[in-house]
Design a protein around this motif. Structure first.
Motif, mmCIF file in Angstrom:
data_model
loop_
_atom_site.group_PDB
_atom_site.id
_atom_site.type_symbol
_atom_site.label_atom_id
_atom_site.label_comp_id
_atom_site.label_asym_id
_atom_site.label_seq_id
_atom_site.Cartn_x
_atom_site.Cartn_y
_atom_site.Cartn_z
ATOM 1 N N LEU A 26 0.826 -1.213 0.000
ATOM 2 C CA LEU A 26 0.000 0.000 0.000
ATOM 3 C C LEU A 26 0.861 1.265 0.000
ATOM 4 C CD1 LEU A 26 -2.875 -1.025 2.433
ATOM 5 C CD2 LEU A 26 -3.025 -0.664 -0.040
ATOM 6 N N MET A 27 1.957 1.225 0.769
ATOM 7 C CA MET A 27 2.866 2.372 0.783
ATOM 8 C C MET A 27 3.452 2.604 -0.605
ATOM 9 S SD MET A 27 5.216 2.635 4.252
ATOM 10 C CE MET A 27 6.645 2.195 3.385
ATOM 11 N N ALA A 28 3.889 1.513 -1.237
ATOM 12 C CA ALA A 28 4.471 1.630 -2.581
ATOM 13 C C ALA A 28 3.430 2.159 -3.565
ATOM 14 C CB ALA A 28 5.001 0.271 -3.031
ATOM 15 N N TYR A 29 2.213 1.643 -3.482
ATOM 16 C CA TYR A 29 1.131 2.111 -4.370
ATOM 17 C C TYR A 29 0.859 3.599 -4.143
ATOM 18 C CZ TYR A 29 -3.496 2.846 -6.281
ATOM 19 O OH TYR A 29 -4.554 3.354 -6.977
ATOM 20 N N MET A 32 3.707 5.725 -5.625
ATOM 21 C CA MET A 32 3.683 5.699 -7.093
ATOM 22 C C MET A 32 2.464 6.446 -7.640
ATOM 23 S SD MET A 32 6.362 4.243 -7.886
ATOM 24 C CE MET A 32 7.591 3.121 -7.323
ATOM 25 N N ALA A 33 1.306 6.218 -7.063
ATOM 26 C CA ALA A 33 0.077 6.855 -7.541
ATOM 27 C C ALA A 33 0.147 8.372 -7.371
ATOM 28 C CB ALA A 33 -1.128 6.303 -6.799
ATOM 29 N N THR A 34 0.684 8.826 -6.261
ATOM 30 C CA THR A 34 0.775 10.265 -6.013
ATOM 31 C C THR A 34 1.610 10.949 -7.092
ATOM 32 O OG1 THR A 34 0.588 9.930 -3.641
ATOM 33 C CG2 THR A 34 1.508 12.026 -4.357
ATOM 34 N N PHE A 36 2.499 9.722 -10.153
ATOM 35 C CA PHE A 36 2.028 9.522 -11.515
ATOM 36 C C PHE A 36 0.747 10.295 -11.807
ATOM 37 C CE2 PHE A 36 4.692 5.568 -11.405
ATOM 38 C CZ PHE A 36 5.621 6.051 -12.304
ATOM 39 N N ILE A 37 -0.099 10.515 -10.792
ATOM 40 C CA ILE A 37 -1.306 11.330 -10.987
ATOM 41 C C ILE A 37 -0.904 12.765 -11.283
ATOM 42 C CG2 ILE A 37 -3.268 12.357 -9.763
ATOM 43 C CD1 ILE A 37 -3.689 9.607 -8.452
ATOM 44 N N MET A 38 0.133 13.228 -10.613
ATOM 45 C CA MET A 38 0.606 14.593 -10.833
ATOM 46 C C MET A 38 1.490 14.681 -12.083
ATOM 47 S SD MET A 38 1.437 15.426 -6.846
ATOM 48 C CE MET A 38 1.860 17.128 -7.048
ATOM 49 N N GLU A 39 1.673 13.542 -12.773
ATOM 50 C CA GLU A 39 2.474 13.460 -13.990
ATOM 51 C C GLU A 39 3.894 13.958 -13.777
ATOM 52 O OE1 GLU A 39 0.407 15.142 -17.315
ATOM 53 O OE2 GLU A 39 -1.356 13.890 -16.974
ATOM 54 N N LEU A 40 4.423 13.600 -12.638
ATOM 55 C CA LEU A 40 5.817 13.919 -12.336
ATOM 56 C C LEU A 40 6.601 12.615 -12.294
ATOM 57 C CD1 LEU A 40 5.227 16.329 -9.328
ATOM 58 C CD2 LEU A 40 5.743 16.998 -11.663
ATOM 59 N N GLY A 41 7.863 12.701 -12.487
ATOM 60 C CA GLY A 41 8.703 11.517 -12.302
ATOM 61 C C GLY A 41 8.874 11.267 -10.804
ATOM 62 N N VAL A 42 8.986 10.018 -10.439
ATOM 63 C CA VAL A 42 9.181 9.689 -9.022
ATOM 64 C C VAL A 42 10.625 10.019 -8.651
ATOM 65 C CG1 VAL A 42 9.085 7.869 -7.292
ATOM 66 C CG2 VAL A 42 7.484 7.832 -9.190
ATOM 67 N N PRO A 43 10.832 10.875 -7.658
ATOM 68 C CA PRO A 43 12.199 11.245 -7.261
ATOM 69 C C PRO A 43 12.974 10.024 -6.753
ATOM 70 C CG PRO A 43 10.597 12.707 -6.245
ATOM 71 C CD PRO A 43 9.825 11.603 -6.892
#
Length: 165
Positions: A26-29, A32-34, A36-43
C-alpha cells in the motif's frame, strides 16, 4: 554450566508477516500513484527511502529470534536483535510453572489470551508453551511449541534440580 533446555525460535507469525507485506504494498502504491497522478517523475530519494524501508523490515523479520535458555539456576528469555527485550528469572523467584496449549477457537475469541495485567508475553506464533508465576505476583508467558512438546523431559530435569514444577 550445562543448559537443561536451549531453543532459538525464528519469528513465524504468518499473519503479522502478511500484514507487513500488505502495508508495504500500500505504501508503494500510494507513493507511485501520487507522483504519476501529478504526472511527475518519481524522485530517486523517494524510491530509495521506500525501498530501504521495505528491505529493512524484511531483514528485521529475518533476524528476529526468541532465545530460550533454561539452566539449573535460572531461565533466560531474549528477543534478538532488540537489546531491551531480555528477561532473566532465578529459580528462587519462581513460584510455579505450568505448561499450556490453546486451540484456534480460543485464540480467535480471545478467551485464552487473558493472562492478566501483570504478565510479560513472548509469542512468535505458536499456540502452546509455559506460564511462569513469580513470587512477586508477575507472570511470564512463553509460547513455544517445541518447549511444550518436550515438557516431560523439561519437568524431569527441573525437578532433578529442585525447581517448583
Amino acid at each position: 554450566m550445562a543448559k537443561l533446555y536451549k531453543e532459538d525460535q525464528k519469528y513465524h507469525d504468518v499473519f503479522s508477516i502478511g500484514l507487513l507485506g500488505v502495508i508495504g504494498a500500500l505504501m508503494a502504491y500510494k507513493v507511485m500513484a501520487t507522483y504519476f497522478i501529478m504526472e511527475l517523475g518519481v524522485p530517486a530519494t523517494t524510491l530509495s527511502i521506500l525501498g530501504l524501508s521495505i528491505i529493512g523490515a524484511i531483514l528485521f523479520y529475518q533476524t528476529l529470534k526468541l532465545k530460550i535458555r533454561i539452566s539449573p539456576k535460572k531461565m533466560t528469555f531474549k528477543i534478538n536483535p532488540l537489546p531491551w527485550a531480555h528477561l532473566k528469572v532465578n529459580k528462587t523467584e519462581i513460584e510455579s510453572l505450568a505448561f499450556f496449549q490453546v486451540t484456534e477457537a480460543e485464540l480467535c475469541t480471545g478467551w485464552a489470551m487473558n493472562f492478566g495485567h501483570r504478565s510479560r508475553i513472548f509469542n512468535f506464533g505458536d499456540k502452546a508453551g509455559i506460564i511462569i508465576k513469580q513470587s512477586n505476583g508477575q507472570q511470564i508467558v512463553v509460547f513455544s511449541k517445541k518447549l511444550y512438546e518436550q515438557r516431560a523431559m523439561i519437568e524431569a530435569a527441573l525437578k532433578q534440580h529442585n525447581w517448583r514444577v
